[in-house]
Design an enzyme around this catalytic site. Structure first.
Site, PDB file in Angstrom:
ATOM      1  N   LYS A 126       0.973  -1.342   0.003  1.00 60.52           N
ATOM      2  CA  LYS A 126      -0.048   0.155  -0.119  1.00 60.52           C
ATOM      3  C   LYS A 126       0.899   1.122  -0.040  1.00 60.52           C
ATOM      4  O   LYS A 126       2.118   1.323   0.646  1.00 60.52           O
ATOM      5  CB  LYS A 126      -0.858   0.144   1.332  1.00 60.52           C
ATOM      6  CG  LYS A 126      -2.056   0.995   1.291  1.00 60.52           C
ATOM      7  CD  LYS A 126      -2.816   0.701   2.791  1.00 60.52           C
ATOM      8  CE  LYS A 126      -4.131   1.695   2.616  1.00 60.52           C
ATOM      9  NZ  LYS A 126      -4.652   1.510   3.945  1.00 60.52           N
ATOM     10  N   SER A 208      -9.319   1.257   3.087  1.00 58.35           N
ATOM     11  CA  SER A 208      -8.671   2.109   2.083  1.00 58.35           C
ATOM     12  C   SER A 208      -7.547   1.294   1.395  1.00 58.35           C
ATOM     13  O   SER A 208      -6.993   1.745   0.588  1.00 58.35           O
ATOM     14  CB  SER A 208      -7.713   3.178   3.095  1.00 58.35           C
ATOM     15  OG  SER A 208      -7.119   2.640   3.998  1.00 58.35           O
ATOM     16  N   THR A 229      -6.849   0.999  10.362  1.00 55.35           N
ATOM     17  CA  THR A 229      -7.154   2.047  11.334  1.00 55.35           C
ATOM     18  C   THR A 229      -8.432   1.617  11.764  1.00 55.35           C
ATOM     19  O   THR A 229      -8.736   1.453  13.068  1.00 55.35           O
ATOM     20  CB  THR A 229      -7.163   3.298  10.995  1.00 55.35           C
ATOM     21  OG1 THR A 229      -5.855   3.859  10.418  1.00 55.35           O
ATOM     22  CG2 THR A 229      -7.242   4.344  12.398  1.00 55.35           C
ATOM     23  N   GLY A 231     -11.224  -0.848   9.653  1.00 57.16           N
ATOM     24  CA  GLY A 231     -11.845  -1.629   8.574  1.00 57.16           C
ATOM     25  C   GLY A 231     -11.041  -1.760   7.222  1.00 57.16           C
ATOM     26  O   GLY A 231     -11.459  -2.275   6.234  1.00 57.16           O
ATOM     27  N   SER A 232      -9.756  -1.071   7.088  1.00 60.91           N
ATOM     28  CA  SER A 232      -9.007  -0.616   5.924  1.00 60.91           C
ATOM     29  C   SER A 232      -8.366  -1.987   5.379  1.00 60.91           C
ATOM     30  O   SER A 232      -8.095  -2.082   4.167  1.00 60.91           O
ATOM     31  CB  SER A 232      -8.166   0.355   5.831  1.00 60.91           C
ATOM     32  OG  SER A 232      -8.911   1.615   5.978  1.00 60.91           O
TER      33      SER A 232
END
Length: 575
Positions: A126, A208, A229, A231-232
């Protein structure tokens, strides 16, 4: 067998002399193989859409192909679908040093063997995970404001990947600044544009860690790292038909990761199987003096591959926290997302069939307060701006910016970031955008209200949340669909979530709007099943998820839509 022995011997010499794919072509020519023989060899090569770490290592060890070949194949697959064809926009940039690194690792394998199961294996990161600029890639969180900036060092998890012999293939697109900029669509960044799901045209990939999810889902990489943080990792794992681990805060280092909150940020693997996720987690977990939260983890990092037991659910007690998370949510009733609820009820039957006792309901005492609470917003807004850390442990954004060796945009603070975005709306402000940065900039440091919110969060997520339910009902874990509010208790408590495929939306689902350029739900789009537990319970959760995954094999039930499936395979690289 005769061919393979000859192939391996000649390959060894080729690697030591030139390390070029031309050697492999010469092997085939000199071995006098017939077309049938060549077809048989090609048929034995792993399909990169599903290829696992173990399958690739088997081929690498046998000399069927090299890591250089793998990099070339993945690069070609990215070229097919990233900015052409379906234009998935999952990759921001590819590593110009990857082929050279692969050649070195191929030579090392030939001389002294592999360092680990990740030796010579491509990994996508990422774009909020730092890599040294001399390698040729940026670290920008998707923002033009950070383009060309120079970080002082690799992120802690990247150092571990390199030590294990992994090859950084490139940087994945993401929701800009890990979706902390405001009401951005999932998967949108200024630099990368809108990432879309490979299972339906223009479908929401979730975020994200959107690009990490999409690249892994269709074999543009072997595995990827995401960050969470709240759900990402969990949500894009579910939306992209993957297996993923959101680790406990402090199990993996956040040093060198563009931050949101030291209390909630964590780095974890996203893979096509629980086995691959366990392999990666085993190698990136551990203490890092540059992230003091990791110093509080248990003294020994488990080998998470030892948790991969198909009988792990036998005798386990698994709870279903329905209040708030299921009852009255969009996942139940007659709405378009009710397919998730129906699949979840079937999953509970599978869990029972695998030998577990399902305690249903097993509600969190704090569930309703979690749904009402604004504590998480207070904590994240404050943490994001705060600058009590130097770059090396790099937990908050001002500290990150101050620690950069150079930054062409001149941005040095959160206020500067806001000004940059406002000055460049065509690059950084999509339709209907409102900034969360402004709320964060308005915070005034670590106030009493901040510390009260932080303490309440830990209590709501932990002692009166997940831990309370585990103790009250004598449970080993909780289970929920990956969607909805599932991630919140674990996020605010810093606890782990392990997610595997649960199902797919049916062909007759009503297509909804998710953003200016994306839709959700949509036919064939996947969704996931999440196992939750207390701090550092990853070993047990991985076992439960693996047992479910192996029984159902849900991932294999459906592939991406045809245009999103790259055609390049290793045989095309080998000639």
């Amino acid at each position: 067998m005769k061919f393979l022995r000859l192939y391996s011997s000649v390959l060894f010499l080729c690697l030591l002399r030139t390390l070029s794919v031309q050697c492999l072509i010469t092997v085939k020519e000199n071995a006098g193989l017939s077309r049938r023989d060549i077809d048989a060899v090609n048929a034995s090569l792993p399909d990169l859409y599903e290829a696992s770490i173990l399958e690739l290592q088997k081929g690498l060890d046998a000399g069927q192909f090299t890591s250089v070949d793998l990099i070339k194949a993945y690069f070609a697959r990215i070229e097919e679908v990233n900015l052409q064809g379906p234009v998935l926009r999952a990759v921001i940039e590819m590593n110009p040093s990857a082929l050279a690194q692969a050649a070195v690792l191929d030579a090392e394998r030939a001389v002294s063997g592999k360092r680990s199961l990740l030796h010579g294996i491509p990994v996508i990161l990422k774009d909020n995970i730092a890599t040294i600029a001399s390698e040729g890639m940026n670290t920008t969180a998707g923002s033009f404001a950070l383009l060309g900036s120079i970080v002082p060092d690799d992120a802690g998890v990247v150092k571990k990947l390199r030590e294990a012999g992994a090859i950084i293939l490139g940087k994945a697109n993401l929701s800009e600044f890990a979706e902390f900029r405001g009401n951005l669509p999932s998967g949108w960044s200024g630099r990368g544009g809108q990432t879309t799901n490979a299972y339906f045209p223009s479908a929401d990939p979730c975020g994200s860690s959107s690009g990490s999810g999409v690249t892994t889902s269709i074999g543009l990489t072997t595995v990827a790292l995401g960050t969470e943080t709240d759900g990402s990792i969990t949500c894009p794992t579910g939306n992209n038909n993957l297996a993923g681990v959101k680790p406990s805060v402090g199990l993996t280092s956040r040093a060198g990761v563009i931050p949101i909150s030291e209390h909630q940020d964590t780095v974890g693997p996203m893979a096509r199987s629980m086995t691959d996720a366990a392999i990666v987690l085993s190698l990136i977990a551990g203490k890092d003096p540059n992230d003091n939260f990791t110093l509080a983890q248990p003294p020994i990092v488990p080998d998470y591959t030892k948790a991969l037991n198909p009988n792990a659910l036998v005798g386990a007690r698994i709870g279903v926290p329905r209040k708030v998370f299921l009852d009255g949510s969009d996942l139940t009733g007659n709405g378009s997302e009710s397919a998730i609820g129906l699949a979840f009820e079937k999953a509970l039957d599978v869990i029972r069939e695998l030998g577990a006792t399902v305690v249903d309901p097993a509600d969190l005492p704090s569930a309703e307060e979690i749904a009402r609470s604004n504590n998480e917003t207070v904590v994240l807004d404050t943490d994001f701006k705060a600058s009590t850390y130097t770059f090396t442990p790099a937990i908050q954004i001002n500290a990150w910016l101050e620690g950069l060796l150079s930054i062409p945009s001149g941005v040095c603070s959160l206020a500067d970031l806001i000004a940059f975005d406002n000055a460049n709306p065509s690059l950084e402000e999509p339709v209907n955008f409102t900034s969360q940065f402004i709320a964060s900039e308005a915070t005034t440091g670590f106030t009493d209200a901040y510390f009260q919110s932080l303490a309440f969060d830990k209590e709501l997520g932990g002692a009166q949340g997940i831990d309370a339910a585990l103790e009250m009902f004598d449970l080993d874990a909780l289970v929920l669909p990956a969607q909805g509010l599932t991630t919140v208790p674990a996020a605010i408590a810093g606890y782990p979530i392990v997610t595997v495929p649960l199902g797919f939306f049916p062909s007759n689902v009503t297509i909804g709007s998710a953003g200016p350029e994306t839709v959700y739900p949509a036919p064939g789009v996947p969704f996931g099943l999440s196992f939750l537990g207390t701090a550092f319970s990853e070993f047990d959760l991985i076992g439960f998820a693996f047992a479910y995954e192996q029984k159902t094999k849900t991932r294999l039930e459906r592939r991406a839509f045809p245009a999103a499936i790259p055609k390049t395979q290793l045989k095309d690289i080998l000639g």
